[in-house]
Each structure stands twice: as structure tokens, then as C-alpha cells.
Scaffold this motif. Sequence first.
Motif, PDB file in Angstrom:
ATOM      1  N   PHE A   1      -0.979   0.839 -11.974  1.00  0.00           N
ATOM      2  CA  PHE A   1      -0.214   0.060 -11.007  1.00  0.00           C
ATOM      3  C   PHE A   1       0.088   0.944  -9.797  1.00  0.00           C
ATOM      4  O   PHE A   1       0.625   2.046  -9.952  1.00  0.00           O
ATOM      5  CB  PHE A   1       1.104  -0.433 -11.606  1.00  0.00           C
ATOM      6  CG  PHE A   1       0.923  -1.537 -12.599  1.00  0.00           C
ATOM      7  CD1 PHE A   1       0.671  -2.842 -12.181  1.00  0.00           C
ATOM      8  CD2 PHE A   1       1.001  -1.274 -13.961  1.00  0.00           C
ATOM      9  CE1 PHE A   1       0.501  -3.865 -13.103  1.00  0.00           C
ATOM     10  CE2 PHE A   1       0.842  -2.297 -14.890  1.00  0.00           C
ATOM     11  CZ  PHE A   1       0.586  -3.595 -14.459  1.00  0.00           C
ATOM     12  N   VAL A   2      -0.266   0.460  -8.613  1.00  0.00           N
ATOM     13  CA  VAL A   2      -0.017   1.168  -7.363  1.00  0.00           C
ATOM     14  C   VAL A   2       1.319   0.685  -6.808  1.00  0.00           C
ATOM     15  O   VAL A   2       1.547  -0.520  -6.719  1.00  0.00           O
ATOM     16  CB  VAL A   2      -1.144   0.888  -6.347  1.00  0.00           C
ATOM     17  CG1 VAL A   2      -0.871   1.586  -5.027  1.00  0.00           C
ATOM     18  CG2 VAL A   2      -2.489   1.310  -6.920  1.00  0.00           C
ATOM     19  N   HIS A   3       2.190   1.620  -6.445  1.00  0.00           N
ATOM     20  CA  HIS A   3       3.524   1.280  -5.948  1.00  0.00           C
ATOM     21  C   HIS A   3       3.582   1.446  -4.429  1.00  0.00           C
ATOM     22  O   HIS A   3       4.333   2.274  -3.902  1.00  0.00           O
ATOM     23  CB  HIS A   3       4.583   2.127  -6.639  1.00  0.00           C
ATOM     24  CG  HIS A   3       4.519   2.046  -8.118  1.00  0.00           C
ATOM     25  ND1 HIS A   3       4.634   0.851  -8.803  1.00  0.00           N
ATOM     26  CD2 HIS A   3       4.310   2.992  -9.061  1.00  0.00           C
ATOM     27  CE1 HIS A   3       4.507   1.071 -10.098  1.00  0.00           C
ATOM     28  NE2 HIS A   3       4.314   2.365 -10.276  1.00  0.00           N
ATOM     29  N   ALA A   4       2.784   0.664  -3.758  1.00  0.00           N
ATOM     30  CA  ALA A   4       2.758   0.635  -2.296  1.00  0.00           C
ATOM     31  C   ALA A   4       2.284  -0.754  -1.906  1.00  0.00           C
ATOM     32  O   ALA A   4       1.591  -1.416  -2.684  1.00  0.00           O
ATOM     33  CB  ALA A   4       1.805   1.711  -1.769  1.00  0.00           C
ATOM     34  N   PRO A   5       2.678  -1.209  -0.717  1.00  0.00           N
ATOM     35  CA  PRO A   5       2.280  -2.564  -0.326  1.00  0.00           C
ATOM     36  C   PRO A   5       0.771  -2.675  -0.151  1.00  0.00           C
ATOM     37  O   PRO A   5       0.112  -1.711   0.225  1.00  0.00           O
ATOM     38  CB  PRO A   5       3.006  -2.776   0.997  1.00  0.00           C
ATOM     39  CG  PRO A   5       3.312  -1.410   1.505  1.00  0.00           C
ATOM     40  CD  PRO A   5       3.456  -0.532   0.302  1.00  0.00           C
ATOM     41  N   ALA A   6       0.239  -3.850  -0.426  1.00  0.00           N
ATOM     42  CA  ALA A   6      -1.191  -4.081  -0.240  1.00  0.00           C
ATOM     43  C   ALA A   6      -1.528  -4.033   1.245  1.00  0.00           C
ATOM     44  O   ALA A   6      -2.626  -3.669   1.621  1.00  0.00           O
ATOM     45  CB  ALA A   6      -1.600  -5.417  -0.843  1.00  0.00           C
ATOM     46  N   ALA A   7      -0.580  -4.385   2.092  1.00  0.00           N
ATOM     47  CA  ALA A   7      -0.782  -4.305   3.539  1.00  0.00           C
ATOM     48  C   ALA A   7       0.512  -3.845   4.191  1.00  0.00           C
ATOM     49  O   ALA A   7       1.586  -4.260   3.813  1.00  0.00           O
ATOM     50  CB  ALA A   7      -1.190  -5.664   4.091  1.00  0.00           C
ATOM     51  N   ARG A   8       0.405  -2.953   5.147  1.00  0.00           N
ATOM     52  CA  ARG A   8       1.560  -2.447   5.887  1.00  0.00           C
ATOM     53  C   ARG A   8       1.416  -2.831   7.353  1.00  0.00           C
ATOM     54  O   ARG A   8       0.298  -2.847   7.864  1.00  0.00           O
ATOM     55  CB  ARG A   8       1.598  -0.917   5.838  1.00  0.00           C
ATOM     56  CG  ARG A   8       1.869  -0.341   4.509  1.00  0.00           C
ATOM     57  CD  ARG A   8       1.946   1.170   4.668  1.00  0.00           C
ATOM     58  NE  ARG A   8       2.167   1.777   3.378  1.00  0.00           N
ATOM     59  CZ  ARG A   8       1.824   3.005   3.081  1.00  0.00           C
ATOM     60  NH1 ARG A   8       1.246   3.763   3.965  1.00  0.00           N
ATOM     61  NH2 ARG A   8       2.062   3.482   1.892  1.00  0.00           N
ATOM     62  N   PRO A   9       2.507  -3.077   8.041  1.00  0.00           N
ATOM     63  CA  PRO A   9       2.397  -3.282   9.490  1.00  0.00           C
ATOM     64  C   PRO A   9       1.789  -2.038  10.132  1.00  0.00           C
ATOM     65  O   PRO A   9       2.176  -0.921   9.809  1.00  0.00           O
ATOM     66  CB  PRO A   9       3.852  -3.468   9.941  1.00  0.00           C
ATOM     67  CG  PRO A   9       4.582  -3.868   8.696  1.00  0.00           C
ATOM     68  CD  PRO A   9       3.866  -3.212   7.560  1.00  0.00           C
ATOM     69  N   GLY A  10       0.811  -2.235  10.985  1.00  0.00           N
ATOM     70  CA  GLY A  10       0.181  -1.107  11.669  1.00  0.00           C
ATOM     71  C   GLY A  10      -0.834  -0.379  10.826  1.00  0.00           C
ATOM     72  O   GLY A  10      -1.396   0.624  11.227  1.00  0.00           O
TER      73      GLY A  10
END
Length: 144
Positions: free
Chosen positions: A68-77
Amino acid sequence: MAGWVLCMTLVLAALAGAAGETRYEKFLRQHVDYPRTSTLAAHRYCETMLARRRVTAPGRPCKPSNTFVHAPAARPGGRLLPGARCTGFQSTPSAVSLTACRLRGGDTRPPCAYRARQLQQQHVRVACQAGLPVHLAGTYAAPQ
């Protein structure tokens, strides 16, 4: 007879729902947990998440490992995971935290028991299809 018909109807409905999930949606369900879900007992994270996300289920063998990756699938910028130009295999541009779940013991039948390992500063390698990640191919430590 009515019980058999009801059972078959439920099985077909479940299969229809699973068939409607794209490979990208399956990737998100099985591998992205942002923000990290907190559980009452941290040592039960893998069992809880794998069951909640329908990765493990009664009647199916236990999955040997899952990350499980604990980061958003997409970030602004910018994107955690490669976006529209993603082709073939790509790695995350920045290091992220993740939880690696490994099956404990030799029994592959439920109930499934997992060992959770928290990792920081890891890059994630994914396989892409139609510009979207569809398979987590591996992880590796960020260079120091």
C-alpha cells in the motif's frame, strides 16, 4: 431450488460488479491508501486493509504479498504516479512511504495473517496502460 437460484443470482451480480472495475481502479483499490488508514491495532493493518479492499476474501487463497502506497495518486502540480504520458514501466518521481504486507506462515487459505512493514523513502515502479498505472511492479529505496 429457490436457494440455488438466489445463490446463482448473487454470484452473477458479484461477477458483474468486478467486471466493471477498470485495471486502474483495481490498482487504486489494491495499492493506494492515502492518507494512511489508521486502525485500532496497528499490527492488524494488513489484515484489515486487505479484507476491506476485497484483496482477500473467504473462499479465495491468501495473496502472498501486497503493498500500500501512502501518497495521493495525483497531486496538484504533479503526480505521484506517472500520468498521461505514462507508457511501459515508470517510477515515482519522488520517494514515498508505504506498507509492505507479507503473508505469515505457509498456509494460503483464509483466515490470512500478514506481517506489516512500514517503509519510508521508497520509490514505486508501476506498469502503465493507456497512460494510467495498472500494476505495481516493485519498490526500491531512494538513493542516499
